[in-house]
Scaffold this active site. Structure first.
Site, mmCIF file in Angstrom:
data_model
loop_
_atom_site.group_PDB
_atom_site.id
_atom_site.type_symbol
_atom_site.label_atom_id
_atom_site.label_comp_id
_atom_site.label_asym_id
_atom_site.label_seq_id
_atom_site.Cartn_x
_atom_site.Cartn_y
_atom_site.Cartn_z
ATOM 1 N N TYR A 1 0.863 -1.187 0.000
ATOM 2 C CA TYR A 1 0.000 0.000 0.000
ATOM 3 C C TYR A 1 0.897 1.234 0.000
ATOM 4 C CZ TYR A 1 -4.142 -2.837 1.058
ATOM 5 O OH TYR A 1 -5.171 -3.745 1.005
ATOM 6 N N GLU A 2 0.399 2.322 -0.567
ATOM 7 C CA GLU A 2 1.256 3.488 -0.806
ATOM 8 C C GLU A 2 1.716 4.194 0.463
ATOM 9 O OE1 GLU A 2 -0.914 7.276 -2.203
ATOM 10 O OE2 GLU A 2 -2.100 5.640 -3.030
ATOM 11 N N SER A 3 1.127 3.861 1.602
ATOM 12 C CA SER A 3 1.601 4.437 2.861
ATOM 13 C C SER A 3 2.933 3.849 3.294
ATOM 14 C CB SER A 3 0.562 4.212 3.954
ATOM 15 O OG SER A 3 0.207 2.841 4.034
ATOM 16 N N GLY A 4 3.415 2.806 2.587
ATOM 17 C CA GLY A 4 4.719 2.239 2.894
ATOM 18 C C GLY A 4 4.672 0.878 3.559
#
Length: 251
Positions: A47-50
């Site tokens: 996910y793009e939050s890391g």
């Protein structure tokens, strides 16, 4: 079984075991997590939050949901997840949703109407433009209606096959672009020459006429239109259990 359940299961089947998948929130997240709970337990969800290799027991409310961080193999910074993982070619498939999509798989998640004075202001781009540009392939999951499948986008947030043909190649994007659009009515794939999306499979009980009526452009239908395989009992049970856990967790 509902149309949404058929759509989610059909999308989940696109994710092979061991694949590295960059996941969008909403319908794409449900499909990716269903795949991990069924036939692809070793897929790596990013996910793009890391969060790398996350294994949420319930569907996240957003990319910042603590469930993603608590169950991840690793947490990295947002620049690292894009620079090292996505733009370096380490993502096999990107799962994306959309508010609007056109015949070439270009996506709008920014505004409906004039940009300066929109009718609706949407959540925005997030990491979708980079996913659409750099993932080795992109799977788009959304419900099919004339409001979503439009002749002309109000705004191009994420590029699919651009203007069709080989026009995407002129932009220099490393990824191959969208390979399939999965809806609550059927499955669309790009024509190998024009790159216009064509209905190639309809879900059980759905006719080509119904899919055409739910599309804002003159939808082409494959001569050898097939019917998608319905969900198995095991797939339905896994999806319903996932949604019930999510309902209990989030109220």
């Amino acid at each position: 079984m509902s149309a949404d359940e058929i759509m989610t299961v059909t999308a989940a089947r696109r994710l092979r075991d061991g694949a590295v998948c960059f996941v969008g929130i909403g319908l794409p997240s449900a499909a990716a997590n269903l795949a991990r709970a069924t036939h692809a337990p070793n897929c790596v969800l990013v996910y793009e939050s890391g969060t790398i290799g996350t294994r949420p027991d319930v569907l996240p409310l957003s990319i910042g949901d603590g469930e993603l961080a608590e169950t991840a193999d690793a947490l990295v910074s947002v620049p690292e997840v894009f620079n090292y993982w996505l733009q370096a070619g380490r993502i096999d498939v990107g799962f994306l949703g959309a508010a609007q999509i056109d015949r070439y798989g270009n996506i709008n998640t920014t505004v409906v109407g004039d940009y300066a004075a929109p009718k609706v202001r949407l959540p925005g781009a997030g990491g979708a433009p980079e996913i659409a540009a750099s993932a080795r392939e992109v799977v788009v999951v959304l419900r099919q209606s004339p409001r979503a499948f439009v002749e002309k986008l109000s705004f191009v947030t994420s590029v699919g096959h651009h203007r069709g043909g080989d026009s995407r190649a002129s932009l220099g994007y490393p990824g191959a672009g969208p390979s399939v659009i999965i809806t609550d009515l059927g499955v669309l794939r790009p024509d190998p020459v024009t790159r216009e999306f064509v209905l190639v499979a309809a879900h059980p009980g759905v006719t080509a006429e119904r899919a055409r009526a739910a599309t804002g452009w003159d939808l082409r239908v494959a001569d050898d239109l097939t019917e998608t395989d319905p969900p198995t009992d095991a797939e339905l049970a896994a999806l319903r259990a996932l949604r019930e856990r999510t309902r209990q967790a989030h109220g």
